[in-house]
Design an enzyme around this catalytic site. Structure first.
Site, PDB file in Angstrom:
ATOM      1  N   ASP A  26      -8.012 -21.888  42.469  1.00  0.00           N
ATOM      2  CA  ASP A  26      -9.287 -21.931  43.206  1.00  0.00           C
ATOM      3  C   ASP A  26      -9.703 -23.311  43.723  1.00  0.00           C
ATOM      4  O   ASP A  26      -9.624 -24.301  42.989  1.00  0.00           O
ATOM      5  CB  ASP A  26     -10.445 -21.503  42.292  1.00  0.00           C
ATOM      6  CG  ASP A  26     -10.168 -20.270  41.498  1.00  0.00           C
ATOM      7  OD1 ASP A  26      -9.121 -19.644  41.669  1.00  0.00           O
ATOM      8  OD2 ASP A  26     -11.031 -19.936  40.669  1.00  0.00           O
ATOM      9  N   GLU A 208     -15.567 -12.894  40.284  1.00  0.00           N
ATOM     10  CA  GLU A 208     -15.338 -14.320  40.044  1.00  0.00           C
ATOM     11  C   GLU A 208     -15.868 -15.129  41.230  1.00  0.00           C
ATOM     12  O   GLU A 208     -16.069 -14.611  42.323  1.00  0.00           O
ATOM     13  CB  GLU A 208     -13.838 -14.588  39.853  1.00  0.00           C
ATOM     14  CG  GLU A 208     -13.255 -13.842  38.651  1.00  0.00           C
ATOM     15  CD  GLU A 208     -11.804 -14.182  38.341  1.00  0.00           C
ATOM     16  OE1 GLU A 208     -11.492 -14.349  37.166  1.00  0.00           O
ATOM     17  OE2 GLU A 208     -10.980 -14.267  39.282  1.00  0.00           O
ATOM     18  N   TRP A 307      -3.575 -13.124  42.602  1.00  0.00           N
ATOM     19  CA  TRP A 307      -3.170 -13.122  41.198  1.00  0.00           C
ATOM     20  C   TRP A 307      -2.084 -12.093  40.903  1.00  0.00           C
ATOM     21  O   TRP A 307      -1.396 -12.184  39.887  1.00  0.00           O
ATOM     22  CB  TRP A 307      -4.384 -12.893  40.286  1.00  0.00           C
ATOM     23  CG  TRP A 307      -5.228 -14.129  40.147  1.00  0.00           C
ATOM     24  CD1 TRP A 307      -6.529 -14.291  40.525  1.00  0.00           C
ATOM     25  CD2 TRP A 307      -4.830 -15.380  39.572  1.00  0.00           C
ATOM     26  NE1 TRP A 307      -6.961 -15.565  40.246  1.00  0.00           N
ATOM     27  CE2 TRP A 307      -5.950 -16.251  39.654  1.00  0.00           C
ATOM     28  CE3 TRP A 307      -3.640 -15.859  39.001  1.00  0.00           C
ATOM     29  CZ2 TRP A 307      -5.904 -17.566  39.186  1.00  0.00           C
ATOM     30  CZ3 TRP A 307      -3.603 -17.171  38.533  1.00  0.00           C
ATOM     31  CH2 TRP A 307      -4.726 -18.001  38.636  1.00  0.00           C
TER      32      TRP A 307
HETATM   33  C1  FRU Z   1     -10.408 -17.255  39.681  1.00  0.00           C
HETATM   34  C2  FRU Z   1     -10.438 -17.747  38.249  1.00  0.00           C
HETATM   35  C3  FRU Z   1     -11.836 -18.175  37.873  1.00  0.00           C
HETATM   36  C4  FRU Z   1     -11.594 -19.148  36.765  1.00  0.00           C
HETATM   37  C5  FRU Z   1     -10.320 -19.829  37.216  1.00  0.00           C
HETATM   38  C6  FRU Z   1      -9.402 -20.252  36.115  1.00  0.00           C
HETATM   39  O1  FRU Z   1      -9.176 -17.344  40.285  1.00  0.00           O
HETATM   40  O2  FRU Z   1      -9.947 -16.743  37.384  1.00  0.00           O
HETATM   41  O3  FRU Z   1     -12.685 -17.109  37.509  1.00  0.00           O
HETATM   42  O4  FRU Z   1     -12.662 -20.045  36.617  1.00  0.00           O
HETATM   43  O5  FRU Z   1      -9.655 -18.908  38.064  1.00  0.00           O
HETATM   44  O6  FRU Z   1      -8.339 -20.984  36.621  1.00  0.00           O
END
Ligand code: FRU
Length: 504
Positions: A26, A208, A307
């Site tokens: 992210d 998220e 993901w």
């Molecule tokens: C989104 C996420 C967020 C988290 C981060 C961890 O891709 O899962 O929710 O903060 O990545 O790397």
């Protein structure tokens, strides 16, 4: 742009940020301060898969050329540094700086490890910089907001200045509950609960990386709407990770949606296409916006990955790129308010048109374009009247049978990007796929702007009304471009291929 490493040149993007030698996910802490855009990001400093989550850092003066900086906020024994945001605390409300030297403050999620007394929790913490983002200090009062939750994360903080007062607002998620939770603060250190939004619309995966911002409609400051962005994974429109948005109002306490189609956590797959999506492709996730961007621009970056297969994409020495930066606006289209997006264009001043044609009839069949139109790093602008063609479009990154097909189905009014024959798709069973979005013709025309980079395609249709972002991993010789029509003739009103001048 950090392309100094010799590692894996084949897929290393020319115009998209990658970490020189490691994994990223992210975008975090997007903030503009003192002439510099800061891009922080989820980063594994010592590996090409997710782990050791820390905030990597890159800076840019123009949103196009990024310089990698040292890791900004590193994980330690007790916590991983998960996603969050950063603000320029102009009046030093936090006291971390001085009125003359206001601090940059990062608000991130502490994901506590077994070595911490808070093991298993996710809570919100602060770090600050008084040297323009070069070095960061964790606040000794961390965490600043703890709900004793295992899935409370991804705080996006902005300064609210409206009828209810002036204060910091945090939007974060209770990820598993599919809730956006809102808090307010005077000093970034003490937070007071405001409200909860959701579950609503797409709920097929954890929520998220939320964002909340106000935008004028058609540039009219007297007519605004608020945009609530909620990324989710899986459960995105194209499968796996994706970003949805709601339009509505925010009164300083609660967000009220005007675009809620379904409520509650029961996923209704038949309604998915009715929801607002930031992108209709497979590879635009965790998109959030810059804080404090000059000129009131709302600029977003997404993680150009998913993901579902993000850990196994076939690059070596590095993995995952950011999307191009996108400017987001609200515009009236067909009597409704639409979110439209335009990429900050790497070819704007550094581009040269190497192939053009205009007003050509497209007969049924495939026409390969000359060498001047080929390449792996290009911008392609096409203005097409589908006419009597049932299907019309472009073959991208093609060589023999290998190609990524961008096609418009005139009967259905659907634009699709087909990467099933795009090159290496075998690394994950869910990678080969076709992404689709309904796109109405405007005055009988379809306008496409396509950015090709070494392992990606970003499509902006009808001046950014719909976008499709996909990674592809073609062979090195797959650089040809073709136009095609099926079932009838179409007209190519114009086609322009632009490439980067070598010095740009
Ligand atoms: C989104 C996420 C967020 C988290 C981060 C961890 O891709 O899962 O929710 O903060 O990545 O790397």
């Amino acid at each position: 742009m950090t392309t100094t490493s010799a590692l894996d040149c084949q897929y290393r993007p020319r115009h998209h940020y990658t970490a020189d030698r490691s994994w990223l996910n992210d975008p975090n802490g997007l903030v503009y301060a003192n002439g510099t855009y800061h891009l922080f990001y989820q980063h594994n400093p010592s590996g090409t898969v997710w782990g050791n989550m820390s905030w990597g850092h890159a800076t840019s003066a123009d949103l196009l050329h990024w310089d990698e900086q040292p890791v900004a906020i590193a994980c330690d024994e007790q916590e991983a540094i998960f996603s969050g945001s950063a603000v320029l605390d102009k009046t030093n409300t936090s006291g971390f700086g001085t009125p003359d030297n206001p601090p940059l403050v990062a608000i991130y999620t502490s994901a506590y490890t077994p070595a911490s007394p808070l093991n298993g929790r996710q809570a919100q913490s602060l770090a600050y910089s008084t040297d323009n983002g070069a070095t960061w200090t964790k606040y000794d009062g961390n965490p600043v907001l703890d709900r004793a939750s295992a899935d409370f994360r991804d705080p996006k903080v902005f300064w609210y200045d409206g009828s209810a007062g002036s204060y910091w607002v945090m939007v974060a998620v209770e990820a598993v509950d599919r809730e956006v939770v809102l808090y307010k603060s005077a000093d970034l250190k003490t937070w007071e609960y405001l409200s909860t939004f959701g579950p609503a619309n797409a709920t097929g995966g954890v929520w998220e990386c939320p964002d909340l911002f106000e935008l004028p409609v058609d540039g009219d400051a007297g007519n605004t709407k608020w945009v609530l962005v909620v990324n989710l994974s899986p459960g995105g429109i194209a499968g796996g990770s994706g970003g949805q948005y709601f339009l509505g109002s925010f009164d300083g306490v609660a967000f009220t949606s005007e675009t809620t189609v379904t409520q509650g956590i029961q996923q209704d797959d038949s309604r998915m296409a009715e929801y607002g999506w930031l992108d209709w492709g497979r590879d635009y996730y965790a998109a959030v916006s810059f804080s404090n961007a000059p000129g009131g621009r709302r600029l977003m970056i997404g993680w150009m990955n998913n993901w579902q297969y993000g850990a196994v994409t076939p690059t070596s020495g590095w993995r995952s790129a950011m999307s191009l930066v996108r400017e987001v606006r609200l515009a009236s289209r067909d009597g409704a308010v639409a979110l439209v997006q335009a990429a900050v264009d790497p070819y704007g001043s550094g581009g040269a048109t190497t192939y053009s044609e205009a007003g050509t009839a497209l007969a049924v069949g495939t026409r390969w374009l000359p060498a001047e139109a080929s390449g792996d790093v290009l911008r392609i602008d096409a203005d097409i009247v589908p006419g009597t063609a049932g299907e019309v479009g472009l073959l991208l990154r093609a060589d023999g049978g290998e190609r990524t097909v961008l096609a418009y189905d005139s009967g259905r009014g659907v634009l699709s990007l087909d990467r099933t024959a795009s090159g290496n798709t075998a690394f994950h069973e869910s990678f080969a796929s076709v992404q689709r979005v309904a796109v109405p013709l405007e005055d009988g025309r379809l306008r496409l702007r396509v950015f090709l980079d070494r392992c990606s395609v970003e499509v902006f249709a009808q001046d950014g009304l719909a976008t499709i972002t996909d990674q592809i991993f073609p062979g090195e010789s797959s650089t040809s471009l073709a136009v095609f029509a099926e079932g009838g003739g179409a007209t190519l009103v114009s086609l322009d291929v632009v490439r980067t001048r070598s010095h740009a």
